[in-house]
Design an enzyme around this catalytic site. Sequence first.
Site, PDB file in Angstrom:
ATOM      1  N   LEU A 120       0.776  -1.112   0.229  1.00 16.45           N
ATOM      2  CA  LEU A 120      -0.091  -0.341  -0.400  1.00 16.45           C
ATOM      3  C   LEU A 120       1.012   1.637  -0.058  1.00 16.45           C
ATOM      4  O   LEU A 120       0.914   2.243  -0.518  1.00 16.45           O
ATOM      5  CB  LEU A 120      -0.993   0.117   1.257  1.00 16.45           C
ATOM      6  CG  LEU A 120      -2.068   1.036   1.183  1.00 16.45           C
ATOM      7  CD1 LEU A 120      -2.808   0.751   0.103  1.00 16.45           C
ATOM      8  CD2 LEU A 120      -3.340   0.868   2.383  1.00 16.45           C
ATOM      9  N   ASN A 163      12.620  -3.344   7.960  1.00 18.43           N
ATOM     10  CA  ASN A 163      14.081  -3.426   7.428  1.00 18.43           C
ATOM     11  C   ASN A 163      14.038  -2.669   6.774  1.00 18.43           C
ATOM     12  O   ASN A 163      13.840  -1.888   5.917  1.00 18.43           O
ATOM     13  CB  ASN A 163      13.621  -5.177   6.550  1.00 18.43           C
ATOM     14  CG  ASN A 163      14.924  -5.230   5.477  1.00 18.43           C
ATOM     15  OD1 ASN A 163      15.635  -4.923   5.222  1.00 18.43           O
ATOM     16  ND2 ASN A 163      14.791  -6.677   6.429  1.00 18.43           N
ATOM     17  N   SER A 194      -9.302  -0.713   9.288  1.00 15.13           N
ATOM     18  CA  SER A 194      -9.762  -2.008   8.409  1.00 15.13           C
ATOM     19  C   SER A 194     -10.693  -1.609   8.426  1.00 15.13           C
ATOM     20  O   SER A 194     -11.965  -1.491   9.244  1.00 15.13           O
ATOM     21  CB  SER A 194      -9.287  -2.947   8.798  1.00 15.13           C
ATOM     22  OG  SER A 194      -9.535  -4.609   8.033  1.00 15.13           O
ATOM     23  N   TYR A 223      -6.953  -9.240  15.552  1.00 21.54           N
ATOM     24  CA  TYR A 223      -6.540  -8.386  14.498  1.00 21.54           C
ATOM     25  C   TYR A 223      -8.075  -7.137  14.276  1.00 21.54           C
ATOM     26  O   TYR A 223      -7.632  -6.116  14.422  1.00 21.54           O
ATOM     27  CB  TYR A 223      -6.613  -8.900  13.232  1.00 21.54           C
ATOM     28  CG  TYR A 223      -6.329  -7.891  11.684  1.00 21.54           C
ATOM     29  CD1 TYR A 223      -4.731  -7.153  11.841  1.00 21.54           C
ATOM     30  CD2 TYR A 223      -7.277  -7.343  11.382  1.00 21.54           C
ATOM     31  CE1 TYR A 223      -4.620  -6.009  10.893  1.00 21.54           C
ATOM     32  CE2 TYR A 223      -7.423  -6.532   9.932  1.00 21.54           C
ATOM     33  CZ  TYR A 223      -5.906  -5.798   9.614  1.00 21.54           C
ATOM     34  OH  TYR A 223      -5.833  -5.362   8.297  1.00 21.54           O
ATOM     35  N   LYS A 238      -8.090  -3.514  15.388  1.00 21.48           N
ATOM     36  CA  LYS A 238      -8.725  -1.998  14.144  1.00 21.48           C
ATOM     37  C   LYS A 238      -9.342  -1.378  14.904  1.00 21.48           C
ATOM     38  O   LYS A 238     -10.131  -0.223  13.760  1.00 21.48           O
ATOM     39  CB  LYS A 238      -8.655  -2.939  12.793  1.00 21.48           C
ATOM     40  CG  LYS A 238      -6.964  -3.154  12.057  1.00 21.48           C
ATOM     41  CD  LYS A 238      -6.454  -2.126  11.780  1.00 21.48           C
ATOM     42  CE  LYS A 238      -5.186  -2.612  11.062  1.00 21.48           C
ATOM     43  NZ  LYS A 238      -4.210  -1.578  10.814  1.00 21.48           N
ATOM     44  N   ILE A 247      -7.177  -6.061   0.002  1.00 20.66           N
ATOM     45  CA  ILE A 247      -6.319  -4.966  -1.035  1.00 20.66           C
ATOM     46  C   ILE A 247      -5.449  -5.447  -1.547  1.00 20.66           C
ATOM     47  O   ILE A 247      -5.183  -7.340  -1.045  1.00 20.66           O
ATOM     48  CB  ILE A 247      -5.661  -4.264  -0.371  1.00 20.66           C
ATOM     49  CG1 ILE A 247      -6.662  -2.392   0.071  1.00 20.66           C
ATOM     50  CG2 ILE A 247      -4.453  -3.198  -1.142  1.00 20.66           C
ATOM     51  CD1 ILE A 247      -5.813  -2.453   1.343  1.00 20.66           C
ATOM     52  N   THR A 286      -2.487  -6.264  -2.306  1.00 21.68           N
ATOM     53  CA  THR A 286      -1.237  -6.227  -2.803  1.00 21.68           C
ATOM     54  C   THR A 286      -0.231  -8.003  -2.646  1.00 21.68           C
ATOM     55  O   THR A 286      -0.978  -8.397  -2.914  1.00 21.68           O
ATOM     56  CB  THR A 286      -1.012  -5.704  -1.180  1.00 21.68           C
ATOM     57  OG1 THR A 286      -1.187  -6.483   0.317  1.00 21.68           O
ATOM     58  CG2 THR A 286      -1.466  -4.794  -0.142  1.00 21.68           C
TER      59      THR A 286
END
Length: 276
Positions: free
Chosen positions: A28, A49, A164, A179, A183, A212, A214
């Site tokens: 995204l 990272n 979300s 999750y 959210k 999505i 992704t």
Amino acid sequence: MNYSIDNVLPNFRLDGRLAILTGGSGGLASVISRALLAQGAEVALVDMNLERTVAAAREVVLWGEETVKSETPLGKVSAWACNIGDAESVETTFAQINEDHGKIADLLINTAGYCENYPAEEYPALNAEGIMKVNGLGAFYVSQSFARPLIANNKPGSIILIGSMSGTIVNDPQPQALYNMSKAGVIHLARSLACEWAKYNIRVNTLSPGYILTPLTRNVISGHTEMKDAWESKIPMKRMAEPKEFVGSILYLASDTASSYTTGHNLVVDGGYECW
């Protein structure tokens, strides 16, 4: 009132602004960062990272040089490693970003977060704590560290937390109670911060996507057509979203003219999923 083009039509340009984009190496963020750059903003990509984030920043810059036609130089794009679940790391990183860019960031887009699928009765406690720390507390930490210098310097800003549809509905068939919980918390966090920080002219909203496509999602559904079919069967538009379909919503919430009276709002972009 004397109406003119300037005070009737909103302006979605972001010239002179500095945007911090967490989850900066994700799918995204890949398209959002390009949109921000094209609209004139400087962009600081933040992710866990550093190597991946540096590569993502380099790709955004190359894309901008090849694609964006502008009379002014493109904004600076930088890359930073940070665990948003660690308040000290967030505070240090955000201060370094402002120093490196020579200005105070006034746009925050928090896309960082992740999902795990465990039956609720089997959810490992350490995993539960981990996802809440990143998705929930992380959203709070980045908002805090972003807002503090704005408040101290009496500057306005806009915060866009990625929520979300899972914050207001329960997904099927996959189990993801933590999750969904995290959210839901992000959505109410945005409302709470919007009320507290309205006096500082800092707007806080959530953008809540549906499914999505992704690279990560494509990998999840690869070879699992039954999962893709189950998801799409519950979407009135019968398809998942492309990441670029969220750019308009981001630019709306980022704009000081288009959404100047929008705060504490949860903008759901889910292809109609919640309607069923």
